[in-house]
Motif scaffolding. Structure first.
Motif, short mmCIF file in Angstrom:
data_model
loop_
_atom_site.label_atom_id
_atom_site.label_comp_id
_atom_site.label_asym_id
_atom_site.label_seq_id
_atom_site.Cartn_x
_atom_site.Cartn_y
_atom_site.Cartn_z
N GLN A 114 0.82 -1.20 0.00
CA GLN A 114 0.00 0.00 0.00
C GLN A 114 0.86 1.26 0.00
O GLN A 114 0.58 2.23 -0.71
N LYS A 115 1.94 1.25 0.79
CA LYS A 115 2.79 2.44 0.88
C LYS A 115 3.58 2.67 -0.39
O LYS A 115 3.86 3.82 -0.75
N LEU A 116 3.92 1.58 -1.11
CA LEU A 116 4.55 1.75 -2.42
C LEU A 116 3.60 2.43 -3.39
O LEU A 116 4.00 3.29 -4.18
N LYS A 117 2.34 2.06 -3.31
CA LYS A 117 1.34 2.66 -4.19
C LYS A 117 1.17 4.15 -3.90
O LYS A 117 0.96 4.96 -4.81
N LEU A 118 1.30 4.53 -2.63
CA LEU A 118 1.11 5.93 -2.25
C LEU A 118 2.35 6.78 -2.49
O LEU A 118 2.24 7.96 -2.83
N THR A 119 3.54 6.19 -2.30
CA THR A 119 4.76 7.00 -2.31
C THR A 119 5.69 6.71 -3.47
O THR A 119 6.45 7.57 -3.89
N GLU A 120 5.67 5.47 -4.01
CA GLU A 120 6.58 5.08 -5.10
C GLU A 120 5.75 4.79 -6.35
O GLU A 120 5.55 3.65 -6.74
N LYS A 344 13.45 1.06 0.59
CA LYS A 344 13.40 2.51 0.79
C LYS A 344 12.07 3.00 1.35
O LYS A 344 12.01 4.05 1.99
N VAL A 345 11.00 2.27 1.08
CA VAL A 345 9.68 2.74 1.49
C VAL A 345 9.62 2.93 3.00
O VAL A 345 10.19 2.14 3.77
#
Length: 567
Positions: A114-120, A344-345
């Motif tokens: 989910q955080k990759l989708k938001l930030t990367e 990195k996330v």
């Protein structure tokens, strides 16, 4: 060297894991089988000497013995080839299982997906990285490394034969015949190095082209999946022509890159075929004068020619496998890029989310967007068991972002939040219905409890899904079969089964009419009287279903007010 470092970075976790000892045993067995194959090649080289000498001498008994030896050598070749394949595939299976599970753990762990989708946002097709690239990486790594081992062992095994044979070659110089020690070895080395260098220069674009081909193929495949997932919406918009144009655009991009790749591969293929095949006649032309002068028999010439081919092939190994080598490098580049983004996330949010058995507390919460725009400053909130709060604001003011922050999914925030995290549940606007039976979808993410089927059917009846109660065991793609309104009612059933202490509803009733919306909320209140309800929504009808209203305003301001007891 950079590619080798990246290779070891990807391979090291497996070879230092709990799987290292059985994996090492399989690797040793594979290497032993490979070395046995090299041994058979050496015996075959000496078989050439005796068999062709028997032919030249018209020795029929020697010819028959050579035929028998040939059969035994082929049996050995077949046995060791099958053995090497068996152990290599078992190692591949074990490595792929571990590597795939390990990357899945990283991707799913701490909700990185989910955080990759938001930030990367530049991470393309993680499904392909996990499902396809890991397999390619392992298969090609083992194939290339074992091929390199075979080449090195063959090089040193046949080098002695070729070095000795060089003593039979004399070169005219200043009216005399001069014997150059290891002449055939030096010729093979120079020829291989020149050929390898030219091959690398001709194929310098292959790694980039392979990388782009995998990416464009994945983009095309993903666009087809998107149409399947959104078939109803596309059909209602009559967007077939637009979708077809986009499919053709992505297909043409993939095919254009593919043809560029093919043109480069044709050049490499033609060059390498000529280069590798021409090497087989070089020693014959070099040794022809001495052979026709009767310095050695036909068997010796055949043995030397075969040994030269083995030495040259070992030195020129990189030319032979250059297309695979470039594909291997592109796979490593894709996997290492994905691994770096996973590393990195931001796993931990700056919001300290604590555990408390009852109520919900938010203190000094600051939220901002990646571009620095503030959504909330020094926000505080306190809710008791049974409270209900509606978060209301125009689109883009951070309603859903506030939910993500409190649940630990939004990294651009700081502050404190405390509630019973072990018993919290979020219902989104588009509920997730996993593939499987309807019973599994309704109980998700928990395991179904068949002893609670009576309660399950009662909840389905209360929310208006009684027509599905006889299909609980049907395994279908329910997200494509049920309407959005039915899916949202399934989510309410899921909440009633889970009985959370805190329930976040992120526009989870947006597809329901006012009557069904009120019925679902009243059912939550009656069945879960101690549950804290926090809703996000635009509908004015929601306000009368909550105790409190939080209105988010511009410039990071808000108004928190209490309303009359909800209906």
């Amino acid at each position: 060297m950079h590619t080798l470092r990246n290779f070891w970075r990807l391979a090291r976790p497996f070879w230092t894991s709990e799987q290292k000892y059985p994996a090492l045993l399989l690797l040793v067995a594979t290497v032993l089988m490979t070395l046995c194959l090299v041994g058979v090649n050496i015996l075959t080289n000496f078989w050439n000497l005796h068999f062709y000498n028997a032919l030249q001498d018209k020795d029929y008994a020697g010819f028959l013995l050579g035929g028998l030896q040939f059969i035994l050598l082929q049996v050995g070749t077949a046995a060791f080839t099958v053995g090497a394949f068996h152990f290599q595939q078992k190692l591949t299976l074990r490595w792929r299982r571990w590597a795939t599970c390990n990357m899945l753990d990283q991707w799913l762990g701490s909700q990185r997906y989910q955080k990759l989708k938001l930030t990367e946002t530049d991470v393309d097709n993680p499904d392909q990285r996990i499902a396809e690239d890991i397999d390619l990486f392992i298969v090609k790594s083992l194939k290339l490394s074992l091929g390199l081992l075979t080449s090195v062992v063959s090089l040193f095994s046949f080098l002695h034969i070729l070095w000795q044979a060089s003593g039979l070659v004399s070169v005219p110089f200043a009216g005399e015949s001069v014997v150059i020690p290891g002449l055939l070895v030096w010729i093979a080395l120079v020829y291989a190095l020149l050929g390898t260098g030219l091959a690398f220069w001709l194929g310098r674009a292959l790694p980039r082209l392979n990388f782009m081909q995998q990416r464009r193929e994945a983009d095309f495949r993903f666009s087809l999946m998107r149409l399947r997932e959104n078939a109803d919406s596309v059909a209602q918009y009559r967007g077939e022509a637009t979708e077809n144009a986009r499919f053709n655009q992505r297909l043409e991009a993939a095919l254009e890159n593919f043809w560029t790749l093919v043109k480069t591969q044709k050049l490499i293929m033609g060059y390498s075929t000529f280069y590798l095949r021409s090497a087989t006649v070089i020693p014959m032309f070099i040794m022809a004068p001495q052979f026709f002068a009767g310095a050695f028999p036909l068997g010796r010439l055949t043995q030397i020619s075969a040994a030269f081919g083995e030495v040259h092939s070992a030195i020129a190994y990189l030319v032979e496998v250059f297309p695979e080598l470039s594909a291997w490098k592109s796979v490593i580049d894709r996997l290492i890029g994905f691994q770096e983004r996973l590393d990195k996330v931001e796993v931990k949010s700056n919001v300290v989310v604590g555990q408390q058995p009852k109520g919900l507390q938010i203190k000094d919460l600051d939220i901002w967007l990646p571009n620095g725009r503030r959504l909330l400053n020094s926000f505080n909130l306190s809710l008791e068991p049974g409270d209900s709060l509606l978060i209301s604001a125009p689109s883009g003011y951070g309603k859903s972002t506030l939910i993500r922050t409190v649940t630990g999914l939004w990294p651009h925030a700081r502050g404190c939040a405390s509630y019973d995290r072990e018993r919290a549940l979020t219902l989104s606007q588009k509920p997730y219905l996993p593939l499987g039976s309807l019973r599994e979808a309704l109980w998700y993410p928990n395991q179904p409890d068949r002893d609670a089927d009576a309660a399950l059917r009662l909840h389905m009846h209360h929310v208006g899904l009684q027509h599905l109660s006889e299909q609980l065991d049907d395994e279908l793609d329910w997200s494509q079969i049920l309407s959005v309104g039915e899916q949202q009612r399934c989510a309410f059933v899921r909440a009633l089964l889970a009985r959370p202490a805190v329930l976040f509803l992120d526009e989870s009733s947006s597809a329901l009419d006012a009557a069904n919306e009120a019925r679902c909320y009243q059912l939550l209140k009656q069945t879960l009287p101690e549950t804290i309800l926090i809703s996000v929504g635009h509908n004015a009808s929601l306000e009368r279903l909550h105790w409190q209203v939080l209105e988010l305003q511009s410039e990071a301001q808000w108004v928190h007010r209490k309303v009359m007891q909800p209906v």
